[in-house]
Scaffold this active site. Structure first.
Site, PDB file in Angstrom:
ATOM      1  CE1 TYR A 141      33.855   9.158  41.323  1.00 44.11           C
ATOM      2  CE2 TYR A 141      32.804  11.269  40.906  1.00 44.11           C
ATOM      3  CZ  TYR A 141      32.869   9.907  40.716  1.00 44.11           C
ATOM      4  OH  TYR A 141      31.946   9.295  39.904  1.00 44.11           O
ATOM      5  CE  LYS A 163      29.783   9.584  37.197  1.00 40.37           C
ATOM      6  NZ  LYS A 163      29.189   8.728  36.162  1.00 40.37           N
TER       7      LYS A 163
HETATM    8  P1  NDP Z   1      31.497  -0.878  35.588  1.00 39.60           P
HETATM    9  O1  NDP Z   1      32.988  -0.887  35.389  1.00 39.60           O
HETATM   10  O2  NDP Z   1      30.867  -2.155  35.907  1.00 39.60           O
HETATM   11  O3  NDP Z   1      30.774  -0.240  34.304  1.00 39.60           O
HETATM   12  C1  NDP Z   1      31.342   0.790  33.559  1.00 39.60           C
HETATM   13  C2  NDP Z   1      30.920   0.585  32.123  1.00 39.60           C
HETATM   14  O4  NDP Z   1      31.375   1.682  31.314  1.00 39.60           O
HETATM   15  C3  NDP Z   1      31.498  -0.679  31.491  1.00 39.60           C
HETATM   16  O5  NDP Z   1      30.453  -1.520  31.071  1.00 39.60           O
HETATM   17  C4  NDP Z   1      32.294  -0.165  30.294  1.00 39.60           C
HETATM   18  O6  NDP Z   1      32.156  -0.971  29.137  1.00 39.60           O
HETATM   19  C5  NDP Z   1      31.612   1.146  30.037  1.00 39.60           C
HETATM   20  N1  NDP Z   1      32.450   2.012  29.200  1.00 39.60           N
HETATM   21  C6  NDP Z   1      33.613   2.637  29.508  1.00 39.60           C
HETATM   22  N2  NDP Z   1      34.083   3.287  28.441  1.00 39.60           N
HETATM   23  C7  NDP Z   1      33.199   3.081  27.429  1.00 39.60           C
HETATM   24  C8  NDP Z   1      33.128   3.482  26.068  1.00 39.60           C
HETATM   25  N3  NDP Z   1      34.083   4.253  25.491  1.00 39.60           N
HETATM   26  N4  NDP Z   1      32.058   3.091  25.316  1.00 39.60           N
HETATM   27  C9  NDP Z   1      31.101   2.322  25.853  1.00 39.60           C
HETATM   28  N5  NDP Z   1      31.115   1.890  27.134  1.00 39.60           N
HETATM   29  C10 NDP Z   1      32.156   2.269  27.909  1.00 39.60           C
HETATM   30  O7  NDP Z   1      31.270   0.191  36.751  1.00 39.60           O
HETATM   31  P2  NDP Z   1      29.946   0.794  37.453  1.00 39.60           P
HETATM   32  O8  NDP Z   1      28.814  -0.123  37.302  1.00 39.60           O
HETATM   33  O9  NDP Z   1      30.395   1.226  38.795  1.00 39.60           O
HETATM   34  O10 NDP Z   1      29.718   2.120  36.602  1.00 39.60           O
HETATM   35  C11 NDP Z   1      28.498   2.428  35.940  1.00 39.60           C
HETATM   36  C12 NDP Z   1      28.141   3.887  36.141  1.00 39.60           C
HETATM   37  O11 NDP Z   1      27.792   4.096  37.505  1.00 39.60           O
HETATM   38  C13 NDP Z   1      29.268   4.868  35.827  1.00 39.60           C
HETATM   39  O12 NDP Z   1      28.724   6.015  35.219  1.00 39.60           O
HETATM   40  C14 NDP Z   1      29.775   5.211  37.217  1.00 39.60           C
HETATM   41  O13 NDP Z   1      30.447   6.453  37.257  1.00 39.60           O
HETATM   42  C15 NDP Z   1      28.462   5.254  37.959  1.00 39.60           C
HETATM   43  N6  NDP Z   1      28.536   5.238  39.421  1.00 39.60           N
HETATM   44  C16 NDP Z   1      29.259   4.271  40.068  1.00 39.60           C
HETATM   45  C17 NDP Z   1      29.323   4.263  41.447  1.00 39.60           C
HETATM   46  C18 NDP Z   1      30.107   3.209  42.171  1.00 39.60           C
HETATM   47  O14 NDP Z   1      30.415   3.403  43.348  1.00 39.60           O
HETATM   48  N7  NDP Z   1      30.438   2.092  41.547  1.00 39.60           N
HETATM   49  C19 NDP Z   1      28.643   5.281  42.256  1.00 39.60           C
HETATM   50  C20 NDP Z   1      27.866   6.218  41.482  1.00 39.60           C
HETATM   51  C21 NDP Z   1      27.853   6.200  40.119  1.00 39.60           C
HETATM   52  P3  NDP Z   1      33.243  -2.112  28.775  1.00 39.60           P
HETATM   53  O15 NDP Z   1      33.269  -3.039  29.947  1.00 39.60           O
HETATM   54  O16 NDP Z   1      32.700  -2.769  27.554  1.00 39.60           O
HETATM   55  O17 NDP Z   1      34.525  -1.396  28.588  1.00 39.60           O
END
Ligand code: NDP
Length: 257
Positions: free
Chosen positions: A158, A165
């Site tokens: 990670y 984070k």
């Molecule tokens: P997703 O890939 O579904 O979502 C990530 C999002 O981040 C996308 O919608 C993407 O937008 C957006 N993003 C990335 N770069 C930019 C940017 N420069 N400007 C605007 N938006 C941006 O993954 P998750 O749902 O897993 O992630 C959501 C959150 O949850 C994150 O913070 C992740 O670290 C956190 N998280 C996830 C876990 C997991 O196991 N999945 C566990 C704990 C926390 P676009 O598609 O338009 O590029």
């Protein structure tokens, strides 16, 4: 359906597809009667979102483009939201990014560029969007971001995202102090591993999931809907006394040695 969020305008950032954590949050908020506003970075994500909203009979008050690495884009996005809906009562920050090749191997090998990129998109973005959102949160409300156990402990692979984070969680506390006087609360949900587009970038992700079923007190996986309901709670009046908090939604895994 309940009316916990009736007449509340909530901005959701970070729906990329139907596996996104932000999509689980969208469903919880919709079921609680919230008015929803969305931001996307990529046009492709916006198109997917529009299709998913139509399929689920959810109306968006607005869908606005926002790249969180660009201050002008953030300012413009919140100006547009202000023009379209006026006051907002909540913000969901569900956005993160790190280079795939920095999410494996040794943390010590992280490049300066990769470190700054992860911090920029995954931690500083909360600071920047809080600054703009608070201008529209004239009646108070809640801001909720998404974090992970890698902020608190060393989780293999990670790496740079764990450090981002950690900065995000510290930002939650500092921001909570800043905006508390305006009646705005800032909290984080620390979700267990969920298979999403972003999660695919982390090496050894499958092992992180299987250990939850083996070791977490609840011995079952976490899904987007559980995170959605916890986020809804933190945004709602039910959590009116809670700010600066990190709420674990991980089947209890973080308490196990
Ligand atoms: P997703 O890939 O579904 O979502 C990530 C999002 O981040 C996308 O919608 C993407 O937008 C957006 N993003 C990335 N770069 C930019 C940017 N420069 N400007 C605007 N938006 C941006 O993954 P998750 O749902 O897993 O992630 C959501 C959150 O949850 C994150 O913070 C992740 O670290 C956190 N998280 C996830 C876990 C997991 O196991 N999945 C566990 C704990 C926390 P676009 O598609 O338009 O590029």
């Amino acid at each position: 359906m309940n009316s916990l969020m009736k007449d509340k305008n909530i901005v959701v950032m970070g729906v990329a597809n139907n596996r996104s954590i932000a999509w689980g949050i969208t469903k919880s908020l919709h079921n609680a009667g919230a008015n929803l506003i969305f931001t996307n970075r990529q046009e492709r994500s916006k198109q997917k979102l529009e299709k998913m909203l139509a399929e689920n009979d959810i109306e968006a008050k607005a869908i606005v483009s926002c790249d969180v690495s660009d201050d002008d884009s953030i300012v413009k996005a919140f100006q547009e939201i202000g023009e379209k809906v006026g006051t907002i009562h909540g913000l969901v920050h569900s956005v993160a990014f790190a280079n795939r090749d920095e999410l494996k191997g040794e943390y010590a090998d992280t490049s300066r560029e990769g470190y700054l990129l992860a911090q920029d998109i995954s931690a500083y973005s909360l600071v920047a969007v809080t600054r703009e959102a608070k201008k529209l949160m004239t009646e108070g409300g809640g801001i909720v971001t998404q974090t992970y156990l890698g902020a608190e402990r060393v989780v293999p692979n990670y790496n740079v995202m764990g450090v981002a984070k950690a900065a995000l969680e510290a930002s939650v506390r500092y921001l909570a102090e800043d905006v508390g006087k305006y009646g705005i609360r800032v909290n984080a949900v620390s979700a267990g591993p969920i298979r999403t587009l972003s999660a695919k970038g982390v090496s050894g992700f499958n092992e992180k999931m299987s250990v939850i079923e083996e070791k977490a007190p609840l011995r079952r996986q976490i899904d987007q809907d559980q995170v959605g309901d916890a986020t809804l709670f933190l945004l709602s009046e039910m959590a009116r006394g809670v700010t600066g908090e990190v709420l674990h939604v991980d089947s209890g895994f973080h308490i196990v040695a």
